[in-house]
Design a protein around this motif. Structure first.
Motif, PDB file in Angstrom:
ATOM      1  N   THR A 148       0.851  -1.191   0.000  1.00 53.92           N
ATOM      2  CA  THR A 148       0.000   0.000   0.000  1.00 53.92           C
ATOM      3  C   THR A 148       0.890   1.246   0.000  1.00 53.92           C
ATOM      4  N   ASP A 149       0.259   2.388  -0.134  1.00 53.34           N
ATOM      5  CA  ASP A 149       1.006   3.637  -0.056  1.00 53.34           C
ATOM      6  C   ASP A 149       1.702   3.753   1.301  1.00 53.34           C
ATOM      7  N   ALA A 150       1.014   3.246   2.320  1.00 50.65           N
ATOM      8  CA  ALA A 150       1.610   3.320   3.660  1.00 50.65           C
ATOM      9  C   ALA A 150       2.893   2.477   3.722  1.00 50.65           C
ATOM     10  N   ASP A 151       2.866   1.323   3.060  1.00 48.44           N
ATOM     11  CA  ASP A 151       4.070   0.485   3.037  1.00 48.44           C
ATOM     12  C   ASP A 151       5.207   1.218   2.337  1.00 48.44           C
ATOM     13  N   ARG A 152       4.873   1.849   1.216  1.00 43.06           N
ATOM     14  CA  ARG A 152       5.920   2.568   0.481  1.00 43.06           C
ATOM     15  C   ARG A 152       6.471   3.749   1.297  1.00 43.06           C
ATOM     16  N   THR A 153       5.578   4.362   2.041  1.00 38.10           N
ATOM     17  CA  THR A 153       6.042   5.456   2.901  1.00 38.10           C
ATOM     18  C   THR A 153       7.051   4.934   3.930  1.00 38.10           C
ATOM     19  N   ARG A 154       6.778   3.751   4.445  1.00 33.69           N
ATOM     20  CA  ARG A 154       7.721   3.162   5.416  1.00 33.69           C
ATOM     21  C   ARG A 154       9.084   2.908   4.764  1.00 33.69           C
ATOM     22  N   ILE A 155       9.057   2.490   3.498  1.00 38.52           N
ATOM     23  CA  ILE A 155      10.331   2.233   2.794  1.00 38.52           C
ATOM     24  C   ILE A 155      11.085   3.544   2.593  1.00 38.52           C
TER      25      ILE A 155
END
Lengths: 174, 174, 174, 174
Positions: free
Chosen positions: C56-63
């Motif tokens: 998700t976008d949230a996962d990408r933000t974490r990366i």
């Protein structure tokens, strides 16, 4: 319960990345049994770790004694292929009382288990199966086949084990 | 000569690198026999390539017929593990006259041969060995062991095959 | 010192022999570095273990945040191939001040490392090499090649990464 | 387009199952590039297949000439590790005009690719990556790292390549 007597052979050779030579460290039999998801009750006994071309009569005597002394009546011996037949004969003709009533299957490998393209896992699966169902006697299990100890020889040029007619026993009259 | 009837199963699954899914292409049995340096005379017959959970009664009937019609009296069937016992029962209880006098051993794998850490090569070596020496009957060879068809079940939680007491046959008086 | 940010992907998938499904357990990166006899100073950080199609976008933000917060200025991100380019863009266009001056190389695999025939080890050797010598920027390293984040796309039908002309930036006058 | 000059080394050694000795047959480089799903344009040239300990000055001259004559400006040389540094020096100091403007990266392996646990695929991925981005010069790529030819030596006891201070050039006045 089955006894696995480890003696070394190509089966267990490893590559020494510092020297480029082949050598022995620990046996791979337990790892191979895990890979095969084996549920056969076995006791692995590393008797020696050597190239079968280097085996002396004394080494073979130790193998005979290990087979004779084992409480298990079914035994797999992992062994170098070059003198596997010779050791099978030594065990079969030893006269050791402890060996007589046992089913003993020798096996090995043409390529070390640790290398790609090894026949070791196939051979171990084969030997472990033959030893469970064959009657007492000494056998060689290689190439998916099993041979009585006195009806087999290694074809060195082809790298396989082949049957041979057992030697005719001299009759008492001779 | 031994007949190998290939039906698919985990044994022969491959990874589709475009979709990330597991699928069937060709059987790996001939390659595995080469790796094992097998010199057993075999004829490999790819009857079907399927997940054993998808097998229908019609599929099992085809397996029974393939076993019955084979001229060889010793047969290895490669099969998915999930319904291997069910197919063994179908073969054993089929009443097919061609099956009765044969030694039929089913085997498979928990991990595809094409992946690392597969038990497939071990199992094939094992099944091919058992089939050569067992008397007529239908068997399952897994985990280095062999079971009569009516004394085995798969323990799905543990991923192994275990023995079970065969069902008591109703006596004629019942 | 190089940071390796692990996010999962085909690279790290394993076969569950009980269910027949692919799943994630631990990353294979440390084992792969040992196999490669790597002497590059690395710190492996398992940020997440997921299929990149599920990100998700949230996962990408974490990366993005993991890359930005890392004290190392050279970072390899292991990632599923399906959305690798999308994550590369997210990192490159994040505006995260911590990312700007870093060399960040994303890589993955078409076949799980744990299976035979994986490209994973080759790709890890490649990404780890590119990251040491490329100037700051965000890149994708696959198929032995390296691409700036905005000049690459995955050709899903062929299973490879190919170059593409970067989109023309609208000029201020437009 | 990148030229790969194959000279043998541990990288390409195989196990002769009839004799138990290690030997050379064909190079594994094309197979390794397929495994790595490499899409780098390469031309593989098997110049010789030998153990680097057996290399003579004449052999090294052939390597220098092959590098000099190649139309490609980026060259990977696969080579035994024992004298890799010596060959790198021979290439770098040859005075061959064809070599001067090229990026030449030597690599090899501690364990044959054909065996389990080889670092070969990792090293090939690494060398192929470094060669694409480094400026002209002669380098050794091993252990995930890259070294200029005059700042590296093999630590034989540890089996790794390590940096070393380049020798001080004698000044003209000396």
């Amino acid at each position: 319960m089955i006894r696995v007597v480890v003696t070394g052979g190509t089966f267990d050779k490893e590559y020494n990345e510092l020297t480029g030579a082949l050598f022995f460290k620990d046996t791979h039999v337990p790892e191979m049994l895990r890979l095969g998801r084996s549920r056969v009750g076995v006791r692995v006994d590393t008797l020696m770790m050597m190239d079968s071309l280097d085996m002396t009569d004394a080494d073979r005597t130790r193998i005979v004694q290990a087979c004779g002394a084992a409480p298990e009546s079914r035994i797999v011996v992992t062994h170098g292929t070059d003198t596997m037949v010779q050791t099978a004969r030594a065990v079969a003709t030893s006269g050791d009382g402890g060996v007589a009533a046992k089913t003993i299957v020798l096996t090995g490998a043409m390529v070390p288990y640790a290398f790609g393209s090894s026949d070791g896992l196939f051979n171990l699966g084969s030997a472990l199966s033959f030893v469970q169902v064959l009657p007492p006697g000494v056998y060689v299990a290689m190439n998916g086949r099993v041979f009585p100890w006195d009806e087999v020889e290694k074809d060195r040029a082809a790298g396989i084990f082949v049957g041979r007619t057992p030697p005719v026993e001299p009759s008492p009259e001779d």
